[in-house]
Design a protein around this motif. Structure first.
Motif, PDB file in Angstrom:
ATOM      1  N   ARG A   1       7.451   1.167  -1.028  1.00 54.72           N
ATOM      2  CA  ARG A   1       8.252   1.460  -2.424  1.00 54.72           C
ATOM      3  C   ARG A   1       9.724   1.614  -1.656  1.00 54.72           C
ATOM      4  NH1 ARG A   1       5.177   6.048  -5.645  1.00 54.72           N
ATOM      5  NH2 ARG A   1       3.136   5.146  -6.051  1.00 54.72           N
TER       6      ARG A   1
ATOM      7  N   GLY B   1       9.981   1.522  -7.313  1.00 51.33           N
ATOM      8  CA  GLY B   1       9.648   2.968  -7.200  1.00 51.33           C
ATOM      9  C   GLY B   1      10.708   3.665  -8.146  1.00 51.33           C
ATOM     10  N   ASP B   2      10.243   4.926  -8.299  1.00 48.06           N
ATOM     11  CA  ASP B   2      11.028   5.724  -9.183  1.00 48.06           C
ATOM     12  C   ASP B   2      12.358   5.817  -8.781  1.00 48.06           C
ATOM     13  OD1 ASP B   2       8.772   6.231 -10.532  1.00 48.06           O
ATOM     14  OD2 ASP B   2       8.653   8.358 -10.235  1.00 48.06           O
TER      15      ASP B   2
ATOM     16  N   GLU C   1       5.737  12.329  -3.922  1.00 53.18           N
ATOM     17  CA  GLU C   1       5.296  12.600  -5.099  1.00 53.18           C
ATOM     18  C   GLU C   1       5.525  13.810  -6.040  1.00 53.18           C
ATOM     19  OE1 GLU C   1       3.361  10.515  -7.002  1.00 53.18           O
ATOM     20  OE2 GLU C   1       3.248   8.643  -5.603  1.00 53.18           O
TER      21      GLU C   1
ATOM     22  N   ASP D   1       8.955   9.151  -4.406  1.00 55.50           N
ATOM     23  CA  ASP D   1       8.468   8.019  -4.020  1.00 55.50           C
ATOM     24  C   ASP D   1       7.866   8.239  -2.617  1.00 55.50           C
ATOM     25  OD1 ASP D   1       9.257   6.259  -5.887  1.00 55.50           O
ATOM     26  OD2 ASP D   1      11.080   5.530  -4.917  1.00 55.50           O
TER      27      ASP D   1
END
Length: 440
Positions: free
Chosen positions: A47, A225-226, A101, A98
């Protein structure tokens, strides 16, 4: 226009060149989680692609600040600095998520704080254009709440749709392209300088997505990823807020023309286009919340019920599901853009209806594989060639990436030597004997 295109190209180049080193860093840092039950990919993939996208954003803003005409955006408005502040905060939260979590509620709080930071620096909705009513001035609290809500909804809508290779970056790029045309038309045709920041944000957002997309197409070598999905969602929301809440719609039209627009063509009002560009992600977000709440789950609980998951379940391949989502995003965004330019043209409406029928036909033919003509077989992937061409190429060794997903044997989750490991060296042909349980 040349300065906007230069900013776009610089942003795309920086993002593209940094994605490779960021991929290696993500592998070394361990930001390559195991495959989960809801995941579609079959190989552990790194990620943190949002790191390259963030530096592309910084490069785009830095270049624009040193250009002759775009420098006026930074001198007359504080919105670029507000965007950079909010983007840095949301990017840091995404990087931590990422890697470690973090909890969904913590991310939600970070999104609200990032939106609040932008509001404090002037990037907020000042008035709201409403069809058949006109322009309604908002109080400070009303503008703040509406701005925070729009930022949070857009970020999560983009985050929810990030489930297939190249899906989120491609859909946001399409939305940014339509939004750029709309904002540039307001800035250039009507001479409204307040639309310049939104035009700049859209150009930079296109560059971020175009630079990352080659690394993220199926099969993806890295995920954003976020850190990437929340970042591009925030940039998209910032442009929508800038042109919706900063540009007075009364300055676009005057007299009876303005009254006719408010009564007959609400799509002219800048309120509607920012909503149409995220129509597909927003619909997926609403359906996900309703579905999970109906089951008694948390709205943030992950599942495999998104629109792209359903396309895979009915028989579409990975690439075709992404292209279908691209098609609907482009149809909604550019259809609204064309209708706002000339709403009196019946050809635009008929064209939208015709393209919608084509989209529905594609949905009903999940297993139809188009075949290229024989003269073009050497220019298309093997999956689109005729059987004779495929039989001829089957006897020659081909690169594993050229093999169709349906012909490729499944990869077991957790096996070493997959997508992530190829960034640091060649992929081993056999598993390590020590990992297989045998001695040398």
């Amino acid at each position: 226009m040349r300065e906007y295109l230069l900013t776009l190209c610089i942003t795309a180049a920086v993002t593209y060149l940094l994605t490779g080193p960021v991929r290696k860093f993500a592998i070394v840092a361990g930001a390559m989680p195991e495959i989960r039950a809801r995941d579609v990919h079959r190989e552990p993939t790194p990620r943190l692609g949002g790191i390259a996208m963030f530096f592309g954003l910084c490069a785009g803003l830095l270049v624009a600040d040193h250009l002759t005409n775009l420098n006026e955006v930074f001198e007359k408005s504080n919105e670029p600095r507000a965007l950079l502040s909010g983007a840095a905060l949301i990017w840091l939260i995404g990087v931590l998520d990422d890697k470690f979590e973090i909890d969904a509620l913590i991310k939600l709080g970070g999104q609200m704080i990032a939106a609040g930071v932008m509001v404090m620096q002037g990037l907020t909705i000042l008035w709201l254009p409403i069809p058949s009513v006109g322009t309604v001035a908002l109080t400070q609290w009303q503008g703040t709440l509406l701005t925070v809500a729009l930022v949070v909804i857009t970020i999560n809508a983009v985050n929810f749709v990030d489930g297939l290779d190249g899906l989120a970056s491609g859909m946001v790029c399409i939305a940014a392209a339509a939004f750029f045309m709309y904002a540039y038309r307001i800035w250039y045709s009507y001479g409204i300088e307040a639309a310049a920041p939104a035009t700049l944000f859209a150009a930079i957002l296109m560059g971020m997505c175009l630079g990352f997309l080659p690394h993220n197409m199926h099969p993806a070598r890295i995920f954003m990823g976020d850190s990437g999905s929340m970042l591009i969602g925030l940039v998209l929301a910032a442009g929508a807020i800038s042109i919706t809440g900063q540009v007075d719609p009364d300055s676009l039209f005057g007299g009876s023309q303005r009254q006719a627009v408010h009564q007959m063509v609400p799509v002219y009002i800048p309120l509607l286009l920012p909503l149409t560009i995220i129509a597909i992600p927003a619909a997926d977000l609403v359906l996900a919340i309703v579905r999970r709440t109906w089951r008694g789950q948390s709205p943030f609980a992950a599942d495999r019920g998104h629109l792209h998951h359903r396309l895979l379940e009915i028989g579409h391949s990975h690439s075709r599901a992404v292209l279908i989502m691209y098609f609907w995003s482009a149809l909604i965004a550019f259809g609204a853009l064309a209708y706002s330019v000339n709403s009196a043209s019946m050809w635009i409406v008929l064209g939208i209806v015709f393209l919608s029928a084509i989209g529905l036909l594609l949905l009903l033919l999940p297993r139809f594989t188009p075949r290229a003509p024989r003269w073009a077989e050497h220019f298309v992937p093997p999956r689109y060639r005729r059987r004779r061409a495929v039989a001829e190429t089957a006897s020659t060794p081909a690169h594993p990436a050229a093999v169709d997903d349906e012909q490729r044997p499944p990869v077991v989750a957790g096996v070493a030597g997959v997508n992530g490991a190829t960034a640091l060296g060649a992929r081993p042909r056999f598993l390590d004997r020590r990992k297989a349980g045998t001695s040398r």
